[in-house]
Design a protein around this motif. Structure first.
Motif, short mmCIF file in Angstrom:
data_model
loop_
_atom_site.label_atom_id
_atom_site.label_comp_id
_atom_site.label_asym_id
_atom_site.label_seq_id
_atom_site.Cartn_x
_atom_site.Cartn_y
_atom_site.Cartn_z
N ALA A 116 0.83 -1.20 0.00
CA ALA A 116 0.00 0.00 0.00
C ALA A 116 0.87 1.25 0.00
CB ALA A 116 -0.92 0.00 1.21
N ALA A 117 1.94 1.25 0.80
CA ALA A 117 2.85 2.40 0.81
C ALA A 117 3.53 2.58 -0.53
CB ALA A 117 3.88 2.22 1.93
N LEU A 118 3.98 1.47 -1.13
CA LEU A 118 4.63 1.54 -2.44
C LEU A 118 3.69 2.08 -3.50
CD1 LEU A 118 6.98 0.95 -4.37
CD2 LEU A 118 6.14 -1.40 -4.54
N MET A 119 2.47 1.57 -3.53
CA MET A 119 1.50 2.05 -4.52
C MET A 119 1.12 3.50 -4.27
SD MET A 119 -0.99 -1.26 -5.05
CE MET A 119 -1.99 -0.33 -6.21
N GLY A 120 1.09 3.91 -2.99
CA GLY A 120 0.81 5.31 -2.69
C GLY A 120 1.87 6.23 -3.26
N ILE A 121 3.13 5.83 -3.15
CA ILE A 121 4.22 6.64 -3.72
C ILE A 121 4.10 6.71 -5.24
CG2 ILE A 121 6.72 6.76 -4.01
CD1 ILE A 121 6.98 5.48 -1.25
N LEU A 122 3.79 5.58 -5.86
CA LEU A 122 3.61 5.57 -7.31
C LEU A 122 2.45 6.48 -7.73
CD1 LEU A 122 4.09 1.78 -8.14
CD2 LEU A 122 5.69 3.65 -8.59
N CYS A 123 1.35 6.42 -6.99
CA CYS A 123 0.19 7.26 -7.33
C CYS A 123 0.53 8.74 -7.21
CB CYS A 123 -0.99 6.90 -6.44
SG CYS A 123 -1.75 5.31 -6.81
N LYS A 124 1.30 9.12 -6.20
CA LYS A 124 1.70 10.52 -6.07
C LYS A 124 2.53 10.96 -7.27
CE LYS A 124 2.58 12.68 -2.39
NZ LYS A 124 3.14 13.24 -1.15
N GLN A 125 3.37 10.07 -7.78
CA GLN A 125 4.15 10.41 -8.97
C GLN A 125 3.25 10.57 -10.19
OE1 GLN A 125 6.83 7.07 -9.03
NE2 GLN A 125 8.36 8.10 -7.76
N TRP A 126 2.26 9.70 -10.33
CA TRP A 126 1.33 9.82 -11.47
C TRP A 126 0.53 11.13 -11.38
CZ3 TRP A 126 -0.89 4.29 -10.37
CH2 TRP A 126 0.11 3.34 -10.66
N LEU A 127 0.07 11.46 -10.17
CA LEU A 127 -0.72 12.68 -10.00
C LEU A 127 0.13 13.92 -10.24
CD1 LEU A 127 -2.80 11.67 -6.85
CD2 LEU A 127 -3.56 11.71 -9.22
N TYR A 128 1.40 13.86 -9.85
CA TYR A 128 2.29 15.00 -10.10
C TYR A 128 2.44 15.25 -11.60
CZ TYR A 128 6.56 17.75 -10.45
OH TYR A 128 7.49 18.71 -10.77
#
Length: 299
Positions: A116-128
């Motif tokens: 969940a933490a890993l996917m959260g970091i990836l999602c923040k990169q996509w949103l950026y």
């Protein structure tokens, strides 16, 4: 006759500003949710790790026990010189089955939390990348933004963001299952009290996850259930699939709320005006409320 609408400002700029305001609120909501999830995932992973470090040692033979067994073997050989070494062979170590189960549950819990933490970091990169300013004209910026939004919807980025809490909840469930398994093999009274607390909590979570979909599907004339969440939306999608009811792939609770609101639009508008009239100062709102009522009469 044709009425020419005057062009006083750059229309593309107006559209860009309004769209940017919408995207900013959407982006802030997603990022705030992910930041909260990352903090919780970090704290939860630290807690699970402290338990795993202790129980993982139970899967291996304690060196102290091995030393004691060897000393006993040497003592027996000294006391009985005629006995052969084969007579003193010890049984191969095998951990208790509940110890294996507890470690499986807790390692799964830790894995879901870290994922969940890993996917959260990836999602923040996509949103950026979605919000990155390309420095284009207002017209091209709107076109680029729309292309990015269509891309996010096609690749299910909003669905992935909304599924992150589900991973943490699965981690919590596995952690509680492992903890109950451990306690039931240690002390029945402690395990019973803990199981009651966790059982009531899980029933509450399940009920609040099921009720929004049930109300939406079988009670269309009632107010929508306020227990909306990612897991509730997943259950509602399952109901939708089982009843062959179709929604757009980008639908969410907001879309369903708007659809239900339009069914009794006048009633909700009147209720909203009454609430504003009672809640806020009449001197400051009476003029605006008058025009709102006038618009309602015209429509």
């Amino acid at each position: 006759m044709h009425y020419i609408i005057p062009k006083t400002t750059d229309p593309w700029k107006k559209c860009r500003v309004r769209t940017d305001r919408h995207d900013r609120e959407l982006y802030r909501g997603w990022v705030d949710d992910i930041d909260t999830l990352l903090v919780f995932a970090g704290l939860f992973s630290a807690i699970v790790t402290s338990f795993v470090v202790e129980t993982f040692q139970w899967l291996q033979e304690d060196p102290g026990d091995t030393t004691v067994a060897l000393l006993q073997k040497i003592s027996q050989q000294l006391a009985n010189p005629n006995e052969t070494a084969a007579d003193f062979d010890e049984e191969e170590f095998s951990p208790d089955r509940y110890v294996v189960r507890v470690n499986i549950f807790w390692f799964l819990s830790l894995a879901f939390s870290l994922v969940a933490a890993l996917m959260g970091i990836l999602c923040k990169q996509w949103l950026y990348e979605f919000r990155r300013d390309a420095g284009l004209s207002n017209q091209n910026t709107l076109a680029l933004r729309h292309m990015r939004m269509l891309s996010m919807e096609k690749w299910r980025v909003p669905s992935i963001v909304s599924s992150l809490p589900l991973l943490l909840q699965l981690g919590l469930i596995f952690f509680f299952i492992g903890l109950m398994d451990l306690l039931w093999n240690m002390d029945d009274l402690v395990a019973l009290l803990f199981s009651l607390v966790i059982g009531v909590s899980l029933i509450f979570v399940i009920a609040t996850s099921v009720l929004p979909g049930v109300v939406e599907r079988w009670y269309p004339d009632c107010l929508p259930c306020a227990y909306k969440s990612s897991q509730a939306w997943a259950f509602h999608r399952i109901l939708q699939w089982s009843t062959q009811e179709s929604y757009p792939s980008t639908a969410d609770w907001n879309v369903l709320d708007q659809r239900r609101m339009r069914q009794k639009l006048d009633d909700y508008l009147v209720g909203a005006i009454r609430w504003i009239d009672n809640k806020f100062s009449k001197q400051s709102m009476v003029k605006h409320l008058f025009h709102c009522l006038q618009d309602m009469n015209q429509t």
